[in-house]
Design a protein around this motif. Structure first.
Motif, PDB file in Angstrom:
ATOM      1  N   THR A   1       0.837  -1.205   0.000  1.00  0.00           N
ATOM      2  CA  THR A   1       0.000   0.000   0.000  1.00  0.00           C
ATOM      3  C   THR A   1       0.870   1.252   0.000  1.00  0.00           C
ATOM      4  OG1 THR A   1      -1.739  -1.162   1.194  1.00  0.00           O
ATOM      5  CG2 THR A   1      -1.796   1.236   1.265  1.00  0.00           C
TER       6      THR A   1
ATOM      7  N   ARG B   1       2.489   1.674  -3.419  1.00  0.00           N
ATOM      8  CA  ARG B   1       1.546   2.251  -4.393  1.00  0.00           C
ATOM      9  C   ARG B   1       1.416   3.745  -4.189  1.00  0.00           C
ATOM     10  NH1 ARG B   1      -1.794  -2.079  -3.013  1.00  0.00           N
ATOM     11  NH2 ARG B   1      -3.257  -0.808  -1.837  1.00  0.00           N
ATOM     12  N   ARG B   2       1.313   4.112  -2.916  1.00  0.00           N
ATOM     13  CA  ARG B   2       1.100   5.515  -2.587  1.00  0.00           C
ATOM     14  C   ARG B   2       2.248   6.384  -3.099  1.00  0.00           C
ATOM     15  NH1 ARG B   2       0.679   6.566   3.641  1.00  0.00           N
ATOM     16  NH2 ARG B   2      -0.976   5.043   3.404  1.00  0.00           N
TER      17      ARG B   2
ATOM     18  N   THR C   1      -6.700  16.464  -5.759  1.00  0.00           N
ATOM     19  CA  THR C   1      -6.001  16.742  -4.498  1.00  0.00           C
ATOM     20  C   THR C   1      -6.127  15.580  -3.517  1.00  0.00           C
ATOM     21  OG1 THR C   1      -7.926  17.974  -3.751  1.00  0.00           O
ATOM     22  CG2 THR C   1      -6.109  19.244  -4.663  1.00  0.00           C
ATOM     23  N   LEU C   2      -7.166  14.750  -3.715  1.00  0.00           N
ATOM     24  CA  LEU C   2      -7.289  13.549  -2.870  1.00  0.00           C
ATOM     25  C   LEU C   2      -6.015  12.707  -2.937  1.00  0.00           C
ATOM     26  CD1 LEU C   2      -8.965  11.524  -1.184  1.00  0.00           C
ATOM     27  CD2 LEU C   2      -9.788  10.570  -3.342  1.00  0.00           C
ATOM     28  N   ALA C   3      -5.471  12.596  -4.146  1.00  0.00           N
ATOM     29  CA  ALA C   3      -4.247  11.806  -4.299  1.00  0.00           C
ATOM     30  C   ALA C   3      -3.106  12.424  -3.502  1.00  0.00           C
ATOM     31  CB  ALA C   3      -3.870  11.715  -5.775  1.00  0.00           C
TER      32      ALA C   3
ATOM     33  N   HIS D   1      -3.491  14.213  -0.865  1.00  0.00           N
ATOM     34  CA  HIS D   1      -3.803  14.024   0.552  1.00  0.00           C
ATOM     35  C   HIS D   1      -3.411  12.631   1.019  1.00  0.00           C
ATOM     36  CE1 HIS D   1      -6.498  13.375   4.082  1.00  0.00           C
ATOM     37  NE2 HIS D   1      -6.001  14.554   4.373  1.00  0.00           N
ATOM     38  N   ILE D   2      -3.771  11.633   0.213  1.00  0.00           N
ATOM     39  CA  ILE D   2      -3.398  10.266   0.572  1.00  0.00           C
ATOM     40  C   ILE D   2      -1.881  10.122   0.569  1.00  0.00           C
ATOM     41  CG2 ILE D   2      -3.457   7.861  -0.228  1.00  0.00           C
ATOM     42  CD1 ILE D   2      -6.331   8.384  -1.150  1.00  0.00           C
TER      43      ILE D   2
ATOM     44  N   ARG E   1      -4.752  12.985 -11.561  1.00  0.00           N
ATOM     45  CA  ARG E   1      -4.721  12.353 -10.246  1.00  0.00           C
ATOM     46  C   ARG E   1      -3.547  11.374 -10.144  1.00  0.00           C
ATOM     47  NH1 ARG E   1      -9.779   8.694  -8.728  1.00  0.00           N
ATOM     48  NH2 ARG E   1      -8.810   7.404 -10.337  1.00  0.00           N
TER      49      ARG E   1
END
Ligand SMILES: Nc1ncnc2c1ncn2[C@@H]1O[C@H](COP(=O)(O)OP(=O)(O)O)[C@@H](O)[C@H]1O
Ligand SMILES: [Mg+2]
Lengths: 365, 248
Positions: free
Chosen positions: B102, B105-106, B129-131, B133-134, B176
């Motif tokens: 995980t 991937r991030r 922006t979610l990407a 943030h994660i 993204r």
């Protein structure tokens, strides 16, 4: 970011959100109203007993502070012994009967001694008890039951004649002659409680000691902090009742949140796969689910508090003799109960979401 | 260029578009993936060994069901291999725990899917922006602006996916994928749901990303014309890479 996302999620399915929030609101309302009603009832009757104006209350051994529920009356002759004690100014024997029909307590009083202890009734209309079938009702009772002076009032299969309407706050809402009530209850020469007035308030502890010497096993209580005694913890049955009601409320909240979040997560399976493909951890996904749950529960709690005030206003309008006590403490507790119950309900769905296989989730239609 | 992360030490080699360096960014050795369906075993990958170098744009072609998507999932750390090795930027994915993959991937992978897979409740801006943030480094306005400008999204950021055309949605998905500066972009038939015009636009953008930013890209496609946008094409059949030599 998470906050924005959960707000968007919640807005995305307005009906689901509405139903969930409503269910939590009902849960919160149930807790607040049940607690408010019982504590209101207690506080109100405590206030009325304080309003009697006595300094000390004597009850039979192991009697509850909730006099209405205590049986086993005492011989009235005790009153004479009590009045001979030092510093005792007056002793009023009272026989209680519980009118289960209207949830009301009737006091059988000896008018002279009751007057000496309480300082007398304030009459809105009418006059003292005179005949054996006379009854006095307080103004609240008269208003709520639409009772007029001079009418007949049927209680315990007995027709009473309403001769006076008095200001509320003197222990009960209904008063008849002690002898009448003794006869009806088959409790000749018996009393349920003795109210004692001391010559000076600061003599109260001394008098209590003296009574305890005289009647070792009897319940002797000062009336000064009576309201603090009248809590549900002093009545085990009532405490259990409240707990059961809270338990039911929590189960409702738990199940609704469980179902709501469970279906939401199935619906969003692919989105969860997307989050995972972006590298979102299990913790991140649990956080999203639990944050959304918290938002729903807070919404429900706020709506529930509003609903509680509305319900209590309606109740009071319909049943003026009721008192519903909504305290900040219980508002807070009900809210916390809803949030904690909701988070427990969302725990499994959140866990389920966090451990979805990303490839399968992405293939979900 | 790319920031080295503490968790996965980067090879740190300077990369130039199209230029081959000795160290591959991605390498598989005798990679097997076997699906188990009840008692039946379905081998989707049967000993795949490939190398992808920094700055490369590689296309993968092959008939339906030959294992292309499976390979992309395994090399991107979405699925666990059955046997063999996958080295991504020096990290062996096949020995990693779920949570380590995980993290990988991030920090290192950007996925693009045939079905766009944008979050329907978020507007384009928040999908991108979610990407970030994660990814955890917070919002990087400079990088965001570069990506949004490059993909021509500046005017569409306030729109939800349902208000965007397919081509626009895929451009948001592309933004993204690259906004948190991955080592490699893995695109599974990114033009499979697009008309010719949008396909050309998206493919052109992929090439531009590759040329201007040196972005390494692996792209699955059915379409030979699309495949021709890459530097070379890997052909797959029945879970094996049968020809990886065709260089344009
Ligand atoms: N989750 C799964 N379970 C079982 N078999 C699968 C699964 N996913 C893919 N397969 C099988 O593996 C093979 C390769 O699939 P896939 O990688 O999706 O091929 P492609 O992307 O080239 O069309 C196919 O035979 C497919 O049926
Ligand atoms: Mg496929």
């Amino acid at each position: 970011m998470i906050r924005y996302m959960i707000v968007q999620n919640v807005l995305h399915r307005p009906l689901r959100t509405f139903i969930t929030v409503l269910a939590v609101a009902v849960e919160v309302t149930l807790v607040i109203i049940v607690v408010g009603l019982t504590s209101g009832l207690l506080a109100e009757s405590a206030k009325r007993i304080e309003g009697v104006g006595a300094d000390i209350m004597v009850q039979p051994p192991s009697a509850s502070v909730f006099m209405a529920f205590s049986g086993a009356p005492m011989p009235i002759a005790i009153a004479d012994k009590l009045s001979q004690l030092e510093y005792v100014q007056a002793v009023a024997p009272v026989l209680l009967q519980f009118n289960s029909n209207g949830l009301e307590i009737i006091y059988g009083i000896d008018q002279e001694s009751f007057l000496a202890v309480t300082g007398g009734f304030v009459f809105h209309e009418g006059h003292d008890l005179q005949g054996p079938n006379d009854i006095l009702v307080d103004d609240v009772y008269a208003r709520s039951k639409k009772i007029k002076l001079g009418q007949t009032l049927r209680l315990f299969d007995h027709d009473f004649h309403v001769v006076g309407i008095v200001e509320h706050g003197k222990g009960a809402r209904l008063f008849v002659f002690l002898s009448t009530l003794q006869e009806m209850a088959g409790a000749h020469d018996k009393a349920s409680v003795f109210f004692i007035k001391c010559d000076r308030t600061d003599h109260t502890p001394a008098v209590i000691d003296a009574i305890k010497q005289l009647l070792p096993r009897y319940e002797v209580r000062p009336l000064k902090d009576f309201i603090s005694l009248m809590t549900s913890s002093n009545l085990p049955g009532l405490g259990a009742f409240i707990n059961v009601m809270i338990g039911i409320a929590v189960v409702i909240g738990f199940l609704v949140i469980f179902l709501s979040m469970y279906t939401t997560i199935i619906e969003r399976t692919r989105e969860i796969g997307v989050l995972k493909s972006l590298g979102a951890s299990k913790g991140y996904i649990v956080r999203i689910v639990l944050s959304e749950t918290t938002l729903l529960c807070i919404g429900g709690a706020v709506a529930g508090v509003g609903l509680s005030y509305l319900m209590s206003a309606i109740f009071i309008k319909l049943f003026p003799t009721l008192t519903i006590l909504i305290t900040p403490l219980w508002v807070l507790r009900a809210g916390l109960i809803a949030i904690v119950g909701g988070l427990l309900g969302a725990a499994y769905p959140a866990w389920m979401a966090s451990r979805k296989d990303p490839v399968e989730a992405l293939a979900y239609e | 260029m790319l920031k080295p992360t503490r968790i996965f030490p980067s090879s740190n080699s300077p990369t130039l578009a199209g230029e081959r360096l000795l160290e591959p960014i991605l390498q598989t050795e005798n990679l097997w993936k076997v699906y188990r369906q009840g008692k039946v075993e379905v081998p989707a990958l049967r000993g795949v060994s490939i190398e992808i170098f920094p700055g490369e744009f590689v296309s993968i072609m092959g008939p339906s069901g030959c294992g292309k998507s499976t390979m992309l999932h395994v090399i991107g750390g979405l699925a666990q291999a059955t046997s063999g090795r996958v080295l991504l930027d020096g990290n062996d994915l096949t020995t990693m725990s779920d949570s380590a993959r995980t993290l990988l991937r991030r920090h290192k992978v950007g996925f693009v899917f045939q079905r766009f897979n944008l979050l329907p409740t978020l507007d384009a801006y928040h999908n991108i922006t979610l990407a970030q943030h994660i990814h955890g480094n917070g919002f990087d306005p400079h990088r965001f602006q570069v990506v949004a400008d490059l993909l021509g999204l500046s005017g569409r950021l306030k729109h939800k996916p349902s208000e965007l055309s397919g081509g626009e949605q895929q451009r948001v998905a592309l933004a993204r994928a690259i906004v948190s500066e991955p080592k490699i972009v893995l695109a599974d038939e990114p033009t499979g749901n697009l008309d010719t015009k949008s396909s050309e636009a998206v493919l052109g953008l992929l090439r531009q990303l590759n040329q201007d930013l040196g972005q390494t890209i692996v792209m699955i496609t059915h379409n030979p014309e699309a495949a021709a946008y890459g530097h070379r094409v890997l052909h797959m059949r029945d879970g094996e890479v049968v020809d990886g030599s065709s260089v344009h």
